[in-house]
Design an enzyme around this catalytic site. Structure first.
Site, PDB file in Angstrom:
ATOM      1  N   ARG A  57       0.782  -1.215   0.060  1.00  9.58           N
ATOM      2  CA  ARG A  57      -0.028  -0.094   0.014  1.00  9.58           C
ATOM      3  C   ARG A  57       0.962   1.214  -0.122  1.00  9.58           C
ATOM      4  NH1 ARG A  57      -4.322  -0.779   4.362  1.00  9.58           N
ATOM      5  NH2 ARG A  57      -4.865   1.395   3.597  1.00  9.58           N
ATOM      6  N   ASN A  90      -8.340   8.413   6.503  1.00  9.49           N
ATOM      7  CA  ASN A  90      -7.166   7.464   5.294  1.00  9.49           C
ATOM      8  C   ASN A  90      -5.896   7.773   5.895  1.00  9.49           C
ATOM      9  OD1 ASN A  90      -9.565   7.435   4.037  1.00  9.49           O
ATOM     10  ND2 ASN A  90      -8.997   9.052   2.505  1.00  9.49           N
ATOM     11  N   HIS A 106      -6.876   7.461  11.901  1.00 12.06           N
ATOM     12  CA  HIS A 106      -6.462   6.065  11.907  1.00 12.06           C
ATOM     13  C   HIS A 106      -4.871   5.938  11.479  1.00 12.06           C
ATOM     14  CE1 HIS A 106     -10.762   4.504  11.310  1.00 12.06           C
ATOM     15  NE2 HIS A 106     -10.565   4.893  12.373  1.00 12.06           N
ATOM     16  N   CYS A 133      14.004  -0.441  16.097  1.00 14.80           N
ATOM     17  CA  CYS A 133      13.605   1.016  16.296  1.00 14.80           C
ATOM     18  C   CYS A 133      14.919   1.764  16.528  1.00 14.80           C
ATOM     19  CB  CYS A 133      12.824   1.010  17.857  1.00 14.80           C
ATOM     20  SG  CYS A 133      12.648   2.659  18.432  1.00 14.80           S
ATOM     21  N   THR A 173     -16.971   8.169   2.601  1.00 17.13           N
ATOM     22  CA  THR A 173     -16.946   6.963   3.833  1.00 17.13           C
ATOM     23  C   THR A 173     -18.208   6.227   4.163  1.00 17.13           C
ATOM     24  OG1 THR A 173     -16.534   6.656   6.246  1.00 17.13           O
ATOM     25  CG2 THR A 173     -17.222   8.788   5.544  1.00 17.13           C
TER      26      THR A 173
HETATM   27  C1  BJW Z   1     -16.607   7.228  -3.314  1.00 18.10           C
HETATM   28  C2  BJW Z   1     -15.814   6.833  -4.313  1.00 18.10           C
HETATM   29  C3  BJW Z   1     -15.671   8.009  -5.153  1.00 18.10           C
HETATM   30  C4  BJW Z   1     -15.957   5.137  -3.398  1.00 18.10           C
HETATM   31  N1  BJW Z   1     -16.050   9.280  -4.477  1.00 18.10           N
HETATM   32  N2  BJW Z   1     -17.007   8.263  -2.723  1.00 18.10           N
HETATM   33  C5  BJW Z   1     -19.398  -3.196  17.107  1.00 18.10           C
HETATM   34  C6  BJW Z   1     -20.458  -2.433  17.271  1.00 18.10           C
HETATM   35  C7  BJW Z   1     -19.851  -1.050  17.070  1.00 18.10           C
HETATM   36  C8  BJW Z   1     -18.408  -0.947  16.987  1.00 18.10           C
HETATM   37  C9  BJW Z   1     -17.602  -1.719  17.186  1.00 18.10           C
HETATM   38  C10 BJW Z   1     -18.180  -3.109  17.433  1.00 18.10           C
HETATM   39  N3  BJW Z   1     -17.354  -4.145  17.424  1.00 18.10           N
HETATM   40  C11 BJW Z   1     -16.040  -3.533  17.289  1.00 18.10           C
HETATM   41  C12 BJW Z   1     -16.319  -2.225  17.153  1.00 18.10           C
HETATM   42  C13 BJW Z   1     -15.239  -1.023  17.046  1.00 18.10           C
HETATM   43  C14 BJW Z   1     -14.447  -1.000  15.812  1.00 18.10           C
HETATM   44  C15 BJW Z   1     -15.774  -1.077  14.676  1.00 18.10           C
HETATM   45  O1  BJW Z   1     -16.057  -0.072  14.271  1.00 18.10           O
HETATM   46  N4  BJW Z   1     -15.904  -2.248  14.159  1.00 18.10           N
HETATM   47  C16 BJW Z   1     -16.941  -2.350  12.999  1.00 18.10           C
HETATM   48  C17 BJW Z   1     -16.453  -2.922  11.664  1.00 18.10           C
HETATM   49  C18 BJW Z   1     -18.162  -2.809  13.623  1.00 18.10           C
HETATM   50  N5  BJW Z   1     -13.755   0.031  15.764  1.00 18.10           N
HETATM   51  C19 BJW Z   1     -12.451  -0.026  16.532  1.00 18.10           C
HETATM   52  O2  BJW Z   1     -12.037  -1.028  16.768  1.00 18.10           O
HETATM   53  C20 BJW Z   1     -11.735   1.591  16.428  1.00 18.10           C
HETATM   54  N6  BJW Z   1     -11.322   1.651  17.590  1.00 18.10           N
HETATM   55  C21 BJW Z   1     -12.324   1.705  18.912  1.00 18.10           C
HETATM   56  O3  BJW Z   1     -13.488   1.841  18.556  1.00 18.10           O
HETATM   57  O4  BJW Z   1     -11.649   1.992  20.084  1.00 18.10           O
HETATM   58  C22 BJW Z   1     -12.362   2.085  21.034  1.00 18.10           C
HETATM   59  C23 BJW Z   1     -13.255   3.249  21.207  1.00 18.10           C
HETATM   60  C24 BJW Z   1     -14.124   3.446  22.377  1.00 18.10           C
HETATM   61  C25 BJW Z   1     -14.684   4.678  22.629  1.00 18.10           C
HETATM   62  C26 BJW Z   1     -14.547   5.800  21.866  1.00 18.10           C
HETATM   63  C27 BJW Z   1     -13.554   5.817  20.726  1.00 18.10           C
HETATM   64  C28 BJW Z   1     -12.727   4.499  20.695  1.00 18.10           C
HETATM   65  C29 BJW Z   1     -10.664   1.305  15.529  1.00 18.10           C
HETATM   66  C30 BJW Z   1     -10.968   1.217  13.953  1.00 18.10           C
HETATM   67  C31 BJW Z   1      -9.748   0.994  12.946  1.00 18.10           C
HETATM   68  C32 BJW Z   1     -10.056   0.990  11.843  1.00 18.10           C
HETATM   69  N7  BJW Z   1      -8.985   0.781  10.963  1.00 18.10           N
HETATM   70  C33 BJW Z   1      -9.004   0.442   9.604  1.00 18.10           C
HETATM   71  C34 BJW Z   1      -7.578   0.217   9.006  1.00 18.10           C
HETATM   72  C35 BJW Z   1      -6.468   1.096   9.356  1.00 18.10           C
HETATM   73  C36 BJW Z   1      -5.473   1.259   8.739  1.00 18.10           C
HETATM   74  C37 BJW Z   1      -5.487   0.862   7.096  1.00 18.10           C
HETATM   75  O5  BJW Z   1      -5.798   1.718   6.349  1.00 18.10           O
HETATM   76  O6  BJW Z   1      -5.247  -0.379   6.743  1.00 18.10           O
HETATM   77  O7  BJW Z   1      -9.359   1.925   9.047  1.00 18.10           O
HETATM   78  S1  BJW Z   1     -10.488  -0.299   8.949  1.00 18.10           S
HETATM   79  C38 BJW Z   1     -10.818   0.588   7.402  1.00 18.10           C
HETATM   80  O8  BJW Z   1     -12.173   1.005   7.668  1.00 18.10           O
HETATM   81  C39 BJW Z   1      -9.729   1.813   7.639  1.00 18.10           C
HETATM   82  C40 BJW Z   1     -10.879   3.053   7.175  1.00 18.10           C
HETATM   83  O9  BJW Z   1     -10.071   4.083   7.617  1.00 18.10           O
HETATM   84  C41 BJW Z   1     -12.130   2.380   7.838  1.00 18.10           C
HETATM   85  C42 BJW Z   1     -13.038   3.198   7.245  1.00 18.10           C
HETATM   86  O10 BJW Z   1     -13.360   2.950   6.099  1.00 18.10           O
HETATM   87  P1  BJW Z   1     -14.033   3.769   4.949  1.00 18.10           P
HETATM   88  O11 BJW Z   1     -12.997   4.957   4.714  1.00 18.10           O
HETATM   89  O12 BJW Z   1     -15.397   4.356   5.288  1.00 18.10           O
HETATM   90  O13 BJW Z   1     -14.042   3.041   3.637  1.00 18.10           O
HETATM   91  P2  BJW Z   1     -15.123   2.171   3.030  1.00 18.10           P
HETATM   92  O14 BJW Z   1     -14.548   1.282   2.200  1.00 18.10           O
HETATM   93  O15 BJW Z   1     -15.909   1.465   3.944  1.00 18.10           O
HETATM   94  O16 BJW Z   1     -16.061   3.178   2.212  1.00 18.10           O
HETATM   95  C43 BJW Z   1     -15.774   3.912   1.051  1.00 18.10           C
HETATM   96  C44 BJW Z   1     -16.911   4.875   0.631  1.00 18.10           C
HETATM   97  O17 BJW Z   1     -16.433   5.463  -0.187  1.00 18.10           O
HETATM   98  C45 BJW Z   1     -18.120   3.834   0.243  1.00 18.10           C
HETATM   99  O18 BJW Z   1     -19.256   4.534   0.801  1.00 18.10           O
HETATM  100  C46 BJW Z   1     -18.113   4.223  -1.206  1.00 18.10           C
HETATM  101  O19 BJW Z   1     -19.407   4.294  -1.840  1.00 18.10           O
HETATM  102  C47 BJW Z   1     -17.126   5.625  -1.435  1.00 18.10           C
HETATM  103  N8  BJW Z   1     -16.664   5.798  -2.614  1.00 18.10           N
HETATM  104  N9  BJW Z   1     -15.436   5.699  -4.604  1.00 18.10           N
HETATM  105  C48 BJW Z   1     -16.877   9.328  -3.647  1.00 18.10           C
HETATM  106  N10 BJW Z   1     -14.914   8.051  -6.280  1.00 18.10           N
END
Ligand code: BJW
Length: 230
Positions: A57, A90, A106, A133, A173
């Site tokens: 990536r 991102n 993130h 490190c 997103t």
């Molecule tokens: C276009 C387009 C174009 C396409 N023009 N648009 C159960 C219930 C609720 C929550 C949880 C649960 N179990 C676990 C959790 C928490 C968990 C979570 O959310 N899980 C879910 C899957 C259920 N979250 C976490 O663990 C987070 N931490 C956390 O919660 O800590 C505790 C806490 C407690 C209290 C307060 C705060 C925190 C951490 C999340 C880490 C996510 N990591 C990733 C990988 C990071 C590194 C990497 O990039 O490799 O982050 S996962 C991945 O998803 C990445 C992204 O940033 C993230 C979001 O994805 P994104 O950007 O929305 O992408 P897509 O593909 O989903 O959507 C793209 C969109 O673009 C689409 O809608 C398309 O239509 C659109 N599109 N082309 C305009 N041209």
């Protein structure tokens, strides 16, 4: 008075720069098991596999360039008379290369982190399990990104900005990942008007006051011009 704007971006804003999204058909989670490459447990099991995922990536990111949507947001930050807080999920560096300042909740693909002493430094082109490190010498280096189960970065600053927002805009997103997926509700509770700019309707669309659908490179420059025109 000029409006305080908070923008949240996701993978969709970088899609037209050639970087893959996660949950679209053919996206990264269709090609890789997220439990293996985006959790601390997956990294502990097979660090070489996780480094290979992020090395590839990093290479794609270096070959990509910011698009019209990144540039439009940089222009908004420079020209809007009130605060424009940019939160991005991102890990690419396309906003920085467009001249925009973003809170990387993130983490950042181009940074490395020592999970022994918490030092951070610019990531080498290729990271490997045997990498040491530069500060403490531990062979405990990882990409400086936030995996599932880990705490996102800058949450205090983000929550303060959401609490003071007049306008909240989510761009490219799915809203599937927390806590970012709930920022629209935080902003709405603070009295902000909310707008979704996404390629197509998402599961989060009903949470927004308004939604516009199409490619970010078309929607975002149009929206920015309208804001700057008042
Ligand atoms: C276009 C387009 C174009 C396409 N023009 N648009 C159960 C219930 C609720 C929550 C949880 C649960 N179990 C676990 C959790 C928490 C968990 C979570 O959310 N899980 C879910 C899957 C259920 N979250 C976490 O663990 C987070 N931490 C956390 O919660 O800590 C505790 C806490 C407690 C209290 C307060 C705060 C925190 C951490 C999340 C880490 C996510 N990591 C990733 C990988 C990071 C590194 C990497 O990039 O490799 O982050 S996962 C991945 O998803 C990445 C992204 O940033 C993230 C979001 O994805 P994104 O950007 O929305 O992408 P897509 O593909 O989903 O959507 C793209 C969109 O673009 C689409 O809608 C398309 O239509 C659109 N599109 N082309 C305009 N041209």
């Amino acid at each position: 008075m000029s409006e305080r704007i908070v923008i949240l971006t996701g993978a969709g804003i970088s899609a037209e720069s050639g970087l893959g999204t996660f949950r679209d058909a053919g996206g990264l989670w269709a090609q890789y098991d997220l439990e293996e490459v985006a959790t601390p447990e997956g990294f502990a099991r097979d660090p070489a596999k996780v480094h290979a995922f992020y090395n590839a990536r990093r290479e794609n990111c270096r070959a990509a360039a910011p698009n019209a949507a990144h540039h439009a947001i940089a222009r908004l930050q420079a020209a809007h008379p009130a605060a424009v807080t940019l939160i991005t999920q991102n890990i690419d560096d396309l906003f920085a290369r467009a001249g925009a300042e973003a809170l990387h909740m993130h983490g950042e693909l181009m940074r490395a982190l020592c999970h022994s002493c918490a030092a951070r430094w610019p990531a080498p082109e290729r990271m490997a399990p045997e990498g040491a490190c530069p500060q403490c010498g531990a062979r405990a280096t990882r990409p400086d990104v936030v995996w599932f189960g880990e705490m996102p970065y800058h949450l205090d600053e983000i929550l303060a900005a959401l609490g003071a927002a007049d306008r909240f805009v989510a761009i490219g997103t799915s809203g599937a990942v927390q806590p970012a997926g709930s920022f629209v509700q935080e902003a709405a509770a603070a009295g902000a008007r909310t707008l979704e700019l996404n390629l197509e309707p998402s599961e989060a669309t009903p949470l927004f006051d308004e939604a516009r659908h199409g490619p970010a490179t078309a929607l975002v420059p149009d929206w920015v011009e309208a804001v700057l025109a008042g």
